[in-house]
Scaffold this motif. Structure first.
Motif, PDB file in Angstrom:
ATOM      1  N   TYR A  13      29.827  47.903  21.480  1.00 58.04           N
ATOM      2  CA  TYR A  13      31.285  47.960  21.367  1.00 58.04           C
ATOM      3  C   TYR A  13      31.700  48.283  19.930  1.00 58.04           C
ATOM      4  O   TYR A  13      32.651  49.021  19.695  1.00 58.04           O
ATOM      5  CB  TYR A  13      31.888  46.636  21.833  1.00 58.04           C
ATOM      6  CG  TYR A  13      33.393  46.653  22.008  1.00 58.04           C
ATOM      7  CD1 TYR A  13      34.015  47.578  22.837  1.00 58.04           C
ATOM      8  CD2 TYR A  13      34.185  45.722  21.355  1.00 58.04           C
ATOM      9  CE1 TYR A  13      35.388  47.579  23.006  1.00 58.04           C
ATOM     10  CE2 TYR A  13      35.563  45.710  21.516  1.00 58.04           C
ATOM     11  CZ  TYR A  13      36.149  46.645  22.348  1.00 58.04           C
ATOM     12  OH  TYR A  13      37.526  46.641  22.521  1.00 58.04           O
TER      13      TYR A  13
ATOM     14  N   GLU B 152      43.372  47.331  20.732  1.00 60.05           N
ATOM     15  CA  GLU B 152      43.916  47.770  22.028  1.00 60.05           C
ATOM     16  C   GLU B 152      43.393  49.148  22.420  1.00 60.05           C
ATOM     17  O   GLU B 152      43.097  49.394  23.582  1.00 60.05           O
ATOM     18  CB  GLU B 152      45.440  47.722  22.053  1.00 60.05           C
ATOM     19  CG  GLU B 152      46.128  48.872  21.371  1.00 60.05           C
ATOM     20  CD  GLU B 152      47.636  48.846  21.531  1.00 60.05           C
ATOM     21  OE1 GLU B 152      48.217  49.937  21.641  1.00 60.05           O
ATOM     22  OE2 GLU B 152      48.230  47.750  21.537  1.00 60.05           O
TER      23      GLU B 152
ATOM     24  N   LEU C  65      39.677  48.857  23.476  1.00 56.95           N
ATOM     25  CA  LEU C  65      39.586  48.286  24.816  1.00 56.95           C
ATOM     26  C   LEU C  65      39.997  49.310  25.871  1.00 56.95           C
ATOM     27  O   LEU C  65      39.348  49.421  26.923  1.00 56.95           O
ATOM     28  CB  LEU C  65      40.449  47.029  24.920  1.00 56.95           C
ATOM     29  CG  LEU C  65      40.421  46.315  26.272  1.00 56.95           C
ATOM     30  CD1 LEU C  65      38.998  45.894  26.641  1.00 56.95           C
ATOM     31  CD2 LEU C  65      41.350  45.106  26.244  1.00 56.95           C
ATOM     32  N   ALA C  66      41.030  50.091  25.597  1.00 58.33           N
ATOM     33  CA  ALA C  66      41.468  51.121  26.551  1.00 58.33           C
ATOM     34  C   ALA C  66      40.381  52.173  26.748  1.00 58.33           C
ATOM     35  O   ALA C  66      40.075  52.566  27.883  1.00 58.33           O
ATOM     36  CB  ALA C  66      42.759  51.775  26.071  1.00 58.33           C
TER      37      ALA C  66
ATOM     38  N   TRP D  46      37.106  51.903  26.181  1.00 58.56           N
ATOM     39  CA  TRP D  46      35.950  51.314  26.855  1.00 58.56           C
ATOM     40  C   TRP D  46      36.242  51.106  28.339  1.00 58.56           C
ATOM     41  O   TRP D  46      35.416  51.412  29.196  1.00 58.56           O
ATOM     42  CB  TRP D  46      35.561  50.001  26.181  1.00 58.56           C
ATOM     43  CG  TRP D  46      34.370  49.331  26.793  1.00 58.56           C
ATOM     44  CD1 TRP D  46      33.214  49.919  27.220  1.00 58.56           C
ATOM     45  CD2 TRP D  46      34.222  47.950  27.047  1.00 58.56           C
ATOM     46  NE1 TRP D  46      32.353  48.969  27.717  1.00 58.56           N
ATOM     47  CE2 TRP D  46      32.954  47.754  27.617  1.00 58.56           C
ATOM     48  CE3 TRP D  46      35.046  46.840  26.832  1.00 58.56           C
ATOM     49  CZ2 TRP D  46      32.482  46.494  27.990  1.00 58.56           C
ATOM     50  CZ3 TRP D  46      34.564  45.592  27.192  1.00 58.56           C
ATOM     51  CH2 TRP D  46      33.292  45.438  27.773  1.00 58.56           C
ATOM     52  N   SER D  47      37.431  50.591  28.637  1.00 63.27           N
ATOM     53  CA  SER D  47      37.793  50.350  30.039  1.00 63.27           C
ATOM     54  C   SER D  47      37.777  51.642  30.845  1.00 63.27           C
ATOM     55  O   SER D  47      37.287  51.664  31.983  1.00 63.27           O
ATOM     56  CB  SER D  47      39.187  49.709  30.124  1.00 63.27           C
ATOM     57  OG  SER D  47      39.196  48.452  29.493  1.00 63.27           O
ATOM     58  N   LEU D  48      38.310  52.701  30.275  1.00 69.38           N
ATOM     59  CA  LEU D  48      38.353  53.986  30.967  1.00 69.38           C
ATOM     60  C   LEU D  48      36.941  54.496  31.270  1.00 69.38           C
ATOM     61  O   LEU D  48      36.616  54.825  32.413  1.00 69.38           O
ATOM     62  CB  LEU D  48      39.114  55.006  30.117  1.00 69.38           C
ATOM     63  CG  LEU D  48      39.241  56.417  30.689  1.00 69.38           C
ATOM     64  CD1 LEU D  48      40.074  56.414  31.959  1.00 69.38           C
ATOM     65  CD2 LEU D  48      39.862  57.335  29.648  1.00 69.38           C
TER      66      LEU D  48
ATOM     67  N   HIS E 277      33.958  52.841  31.032  1.00 69.72           N
ATOM     68  CA  HIS E 277      33.142  51.900  31.805  1.00 69.72           C
ATOM     69  C   HIS E 277      33.570  51.887  33.271  1.00 69.72           C
ATOM     70  O   HIS E 277      32.729  51.896  34.171  1.00 69.72           O
ATOM     71  CB  HIS E 277      33.226  50.484  31.219  1.00 69.72           C
ATOM     72  CG  HIS E 277      32.374  49.509  31.952  1.00 69.72           C
ATOM     73  ND1 HIS E 277      31.014  49.401  31.722  1.00 69.72           N
ATOM     74  CD2 HIS E 277      32.654  48.631  32.942  1.00 69.72           C
ATOM     75  CE1 HIS E 277      30.512  48.480  32.526  1.00 69.72           C
ATOM     76  NE2 HIS E 277      31.482  48.002  33.280  1.00 69.72           N
ATOM     77  N   GLY E 278      34.869  51.887  33.498  1.00 67.78           N
ATOM     78  CA  GLY E 278      35.359  51.911  34.876  1.00 67.78           C
ATOM     79  C   GLY E 278      34.906  53.154  35.611  1.00 67.78           C
ATOM     80  O   GLY E 278      34.454  53.094  36.762  1.00 67.78           O
TER      81      GLY E 278
ATOM     82  N   THR F 242      31.152  53.003  36.295  1.00 68.61           N
ATOM     83  CA  THR F 242      30.897  52.062  37.386  1.00 68.61           C
ATOM     84  C   THR F 242      31.269  52.683  38.735  1.00 68.61           C
ATOM     85  O   THR F 242      30.514  52.554  39.706  1.00 68.61           O
ATOM     86  CB  THR F 242      31.668  50.746  37.149  1.00 68.61           C
ATOM     87  OG1 THR F 242      31.217  50.178  35.908  1.00 68.61           O
ATOM     88  CG2 THR F 242      31.431  49.756  38.273  1.00 68.61           C
TER      89      THR F 242
END
Length: 189
Positions: free
Chosen positions: A131, A149, A152-153, A155-157, A159-160, A163
């Protein structure tokens, strides 16, 4: 039954981790057993208990190795990029490629049901290091107050998406590689 390629050296812990990594190519982490890993490493069935208190500790060590491999891939991608936006796209590509190529390991690394990284400081540190690589690139693109922020945005994009690709067969590896480049442009910096 011992494997013909038995290890006769003092590094049984590494042999067990490496055997676990190899087994993840064909076996989901939740189906691994200490006995199976010992057999694959060519060690006695008692050997895992000399190095790990239980299966969760072995899985944490394997996950730690996975995070180290992911970090190495991400650092290579970052160092190959001429600028921060290109580096961000290349990090996404490396992350998604890792997920595609190491599906079971990727699942293990992010499964709190299999191992709680909070209980294993070195595995948690390896996770945090990946990270931090992402944050080091985003730091070059945003004001300091936006770093957390936006990281996190991003990484979320990625990683999601990774997955969804491995769990739902959303897109194949070739499509996913192209998609990573698009994600970098979606993030507003």
């Amino acid at each position: 039954m011992k494997n013909e390629n038995s290890y006769h050296h003092g590094n049984a812990r590494s042999a067990l981790i490496n055997a676990g990594l190899l087994l993840l190519n064909t076996t989901p982490a939740n189906q691994l057993s200490l006995r199976m890993v010992a057999d694959a490493a060519g060690l006695s069935r008692q050997a895992p208990y000399n190095h790990f208190k239980d299966k969760e500790e072995l899985l944490a060590a394997i996950a730690e190795c996975g995070f180290q491999k992911l970090a190495k891939s991400m650092l290579h991608a970052k160092s190959s990029s001429p600028g921060a936006k290109e580096a961000l796209a290349d990090l996404g590509e490396a992350y998604i490629q890792f997920a595609h190529e190491s599906r079971q390991l990727f699942r293990l690394m992010f499964s709190s049901e299999l191992t709680d990284l909070e209980q294993f400081p070195s595995a948690l540190s390896a996770s945090d290091a990946t990270y931090d690589i992402l944050k080091s690139v985003i730091r070059k693109l945003v004001e300091p107050e936006l770093l957390e922020e936006r990281a996190l945005a991003a990484w979320s994009l990625v990683h999601g998406y990774a997955t969804l690709c491995i769990e739902m067969n959303l897109e194949n590896a070739t499509q996913a590689k192209a998609r990573a480049k698009q994600f970098a442009s979606l993030l507003v910096f």
